[in-house]
Design an enzyme around this catalytic site. Sequence first.
Site, PDB file in Angstrom:
ATOM      1  N   LYS A  22       5.200 -29.856 -60.607  1.00 60.08           N
ATOM      2  CA  LYS A  22       5.724 -28.554 -61.076  1.00 60.08           C
ATOM      3  C   LYS A  22       7.246 -28.594 -61.205  1.00 60.08           C
ATOM      4  O   LYS A  22       7.793 -28.209 -62.237  1.00 60.08           O
ATOM      5  CB  LYS A  22       5.332 -27.456 -60.075  1.00 60.08           C
ATOM      6  CG  LYS A  22       6.070 -26.151 -60.289  1.00 60.08           C
ATOM      7  CD  LYS A  22       5.634 -25.072 -59.323  1.00 60.08           C
ATOM      8  CE  LYS A  22       6.335 -25.053 -57.983  1.00 60.08           C
ATOM      9  NZ  LYS A  22       7.679 -24.446 -57.976  1.00 60.08           N
ATOM     10  N   ASN A  23       7.915 -29.073 -60.146  1.00 61.00           N
ATOM     11  CA  ASN A  23       9.377 -28.962 -60.134  1.00 61.00           C
ATOM     12  C   ASN A  23      10.072 -29.994 -61.015  1.00 61.00           C
ATOM     13  O   ASN A  23      11.283 -29.949 -61.192  1.00 61.00           O
ATOM     14  CB  ASN A  23       9.900 -29.003 -58.698  1.00 61.00           C
ATOM     15  CG  ASN A  23       9.528 -27.725 -57.952  1.00 61.00           C
ATOM     16  OD1 ASN A  23       9.114 -26.741 -58.570  1.00 61.00           O
ATOM     17  ND2 ASN A  23       9.662 -27.737 -56.640  1.00 61.00           N
ATOM     18  N   CYS A 116      14.068 -13.505 -53.292  1.00 66.28           N
ATOM     19  CA  CYS A 116      12.648 -13.810 -53.322  1.00 66.28           C
ATOM     20  C   CYS A 116      12.161 -13.944 -51.891  1.00 66.28           C
ATOM     21  O   CYS A 116      12.951 -13.869 -50.952  1.00 66.28           O
ATOM     22  CB  CYS A 116      12.360 -15.072 -54.134  1.00 66.28           C
ATOM     23  SG  CYS A 116      12.749 -16.578 -53.275  1.00 66.28           S
ATOM     24  N   ARG A 121      18.621 -16.757 -52.135  1.00 67.04           N
ATOM     25  CA  ARG A 121      18.694 -17.730 -53.226  1.00 67.04           C
ATOM     26  C   ARG A 121      19.637 -17.361 -54.384  1.00 67.04           C
ATOM     27  O   ARG A 121      19.194 -17.124 -55.513  1.00 67.04           O
ATOM     28  CB  ARG A 121      17.290 -18.015 -53.762  1.00 67.04           C
ATOM     29  CG  ARG A 121      16.391 -18.590 -52.699  1.00 67.04           C
ATOM     30  CD  ARG A 121      15.005 -18.856 -53.204  1.00 67.04           C
ATOM     31  NE  ARG A 121      14.910 -20.083 -53.970  1.00 67.04           N
ATOM     32  CZ  ARG A 121      13.780 -20.500 -54.540  1.00 67.04           C
ATOM     33  NH1 ARG A 121      12.700 -19.765 -54.439  1.00 67.04           N
ATOM     34  NH2 ARG A 121      13.745 -21.622 -55.208  1.00 67.04           N
ATOM     35  N   VAL A 123      22.619 -17.876 -57.372  1.00 68.03           N
ATOM     36  CA  VAL A 123      22.817 -18.926 -58.391  1.00 68.03           C
ATOM     37  C   VAL A 123      24.307 -19.128 -58.676  1.00 68.03           C
ATOM     38  O   VAL A 123      24.707 -19.549 -59.747  1.00 68.03           O
ATOM     39  CB  VAL A 123      22.050 -18.617 -59.712  1.00 68.03           C
ATOM     40  CG1 VAL A 123      20.557 -18.767 -59.516  1.00 68.03           C
ATOM     41  CG2 VAL A 123      22.397 -17.239 -60.256  1.00 68.03           C
ATOM     42  N   GLN A 125      26.365 -21.336 -57.717  1.00 69.55           N
ATOM     43  CA  GLN A 125      26.793 -22.713 -58.004  1.00 69.55           C
ATOM     44  C   GLN A 125      26.520 -23.085 -59.468  1.00 69.55           C
ATOM     45  O   GLN A 125      27.270 -23.840 -60.069  1.00 69.55           O
ATOM     46  CB  GLN A 125      26.085 -23.711 -57.081  1.00 69.55           C
ATOM     47  CG  GLN A 125      26.346 -23.463 -55.610  1.00 69.55           C
ATOM     48  CD  GLN A 125      27.815 -23.546 -55.257  1.00 69.55           C
ATOM     49  OE1 GLN A 125      28.500 -24.505 -55.625  1.00 69.55           O
ATOM     50  NE2 GLN A 125      28.314 -22.532 -54.560  1.00 69.55           N
ATOM     51  N   ASP A 304       9.555 -27.887 -48.928  1.00 74.60           N
ATOM     52  CA  ASP A 304       8.292 -27.504 -49.591  1.00 74.60           C
ATOM     53  C   ASP A 304       7.057 -28.032 -48.855  1.00 74.60           C
ATOM     54  O   ASP A 304       5.930 -27.744 -49.262  1.00 74.60           O
ATOM     55  CB  ASP A 304       8.283 -28.006 -51.049  1.00 74.60           C
ATOM     56  CG  ASP A 304       9.278 -27.237 -51.906  1.00 74.60           C
ATOM     57  OD1 ASP A 304       9.737 -26.165 -51.473  1.00 74.60           O
ATOM     58  OD2 ASP A 304       9.599 -27.713 -53.014  1.00 74.60           O
ATOM     59  N   ARG A 396       0.535 -20.332 -58.862  1.00 69.09           N
ATOM     60  CA  ARG A 396       1.827 -20.616 -59.504  1.00 69.09           C
ATOM     61  C   ARG A 396       2.141 -22.104 -59.450  1.00 69.09           C
ATOM     62  O   ARG A 396       2.763 -22.623 -60.370  1.00 69.09           O
ATOM     63  CB  ARG A 396       2.948 -19.868 -58.758  1.00 69.09           C
ATOM     64  CG  ARG A 396       2.930 -18.392 -58.992  1.00 69.09           C
ATOM     65  CD  ARG A 396       4.143 -17.770 -58.391  1.00 69.09           C
ATOM     66  NE  ARG A 396       5.347 -18.475 -58.845  1.00 69.09           N
ATOM     67  CZ  ARG A 396       6.557 -18.234 -58.412  1.00 69.09           C
ATOM     68  NH1 ARG A 396       6.755 -17.332 -57.489  1.00 69.09           N
ATOM     69  NH2 ARG A 396       7.590 -18.912 -58.891  1.00 69.09           N
TER      70      ARG A 396
END
Length: 416
Positions: A22-23, A116, A121, A123, A125, A304, A396
Amino acid sequence: MDKLQVVGGKRLQGEIVISGAKNAALPILCAGLLTSGDLELSNVPRLHDVKTILKLLAQTGLKVTQDDERVTLNGSAITTLEAPYELVKTMRASILVLGPLLARFGEAKVSLPGGCAIGSRPVDQHIKGLQALGAEITIEGGYIYAKCKKLKGARIRTDMITVTGTENLLMAATLADGETILENAAREPEVTDLANLLVAMGAKIEGIGTDRLVIQGVAELHGAKHAVISDRIEAATFLCAVAATGGDILLKNTRTDYFDVALDKLREIGLVMTMGSDSIRAQMGGRPKPVSFRTTEYPGFPTDMQAQFMAVNTIASGSSRITETIFENRFMHVQEMNRLGASIQTEGNTAHVKGVDKLVGAPVMATDLRASASLVIAAMAAQGTTIIDRIYHLDRGYDRMEVKLSAVGADIVRIK
Ligand code: EPU
């Protein structure tokens, strides 16, 4: 809303084919925005997150042709340089369109992802890095508005290691004028897979697989063919399942060279593994031994996999200690596991797990993707029936998990 019903206590036996990662797939699909040529991708997993990113890409005008695990993208007629809130709010990885749109078209409007379940989390950066490349960025009404004439190479050192941040900046830098140096870059195998695809598209990147990526910008990228790497997290999740239930399974279409410390920890648990060139045979008899670890960036222990290992630790023959250092709120599965009879106490970012003789089935609720997978493992190890609610999280990121597990002997059904 779909639920899973799991009757525990079944030994696993048989073969499981691992899907594409997925990633890796999510950034690679976004790379389709960088070229007017055809990107022919294979081993793309059938996941809800992949559907979401394809929907987002299609609404920019990117042409998407899909045949099961093969996806062809053509970006010769992009018309909309925007990622709307409705799509971004369901999947944070949507931020990955920002770098490619800006680099190729000089403009992008992308919704801020917001918080989330596993943490705030931000963004920042991604934004700071693009500003260093010369983008003008304003934030208004929950949207990031980014503009530039042409991005210009720069030396960027992110304040922390960020996976999608590295991917966004890497994609942007491929089309910038001159040299970009990305320091403190993420080294996850999924970042490497994206970098290899970009090279196949004509990008000039050195230092692939290290924390210092040097990119010489090119005027344009062309189409390419690429097979997405297999999903190390999916594979390790099934290895945890067999460690918890006992049995003998063969994982196919998996690599063994990018498995970080997770495999060593599985050996410590007592799992016996035999490595093939693209397969892993895993055998487990007896009770798992406890393992302690702290999550860190690759090549350390992956966040994960934290929840799935915790599930195994709940029934281990002793106590363990798990420290989560990547996300501030990634212990939501603890309460649910305790509902199944586990003995886990948290203290800040550390969980103390005391192995119990048995878990007993109960109704539980999935709170995020990897937490859902950990509850499936705990439920398979428990006595009796567990109903897991809110499994849309599982869909997901896992390709038909209950189908793959039932095929190797688990008693698991989806209730519509
Ligand atoms: N961070 C910032 N600012 C930024 C970016 C990150 O403060 O601009 C912080 C984050 O809040 C977090 C840490 O840095 O505390 C690391 O976050 P990172 O950016 O690396 O995470 P990500 O890129 O958003 C990816 C995966 C996650 C995985 C993490 C860590 C994708 C699409 N997602 O997220 O996968 O947990 O890296 O390895 O690649 C999952 O698959 O279940 C999942 C959550």
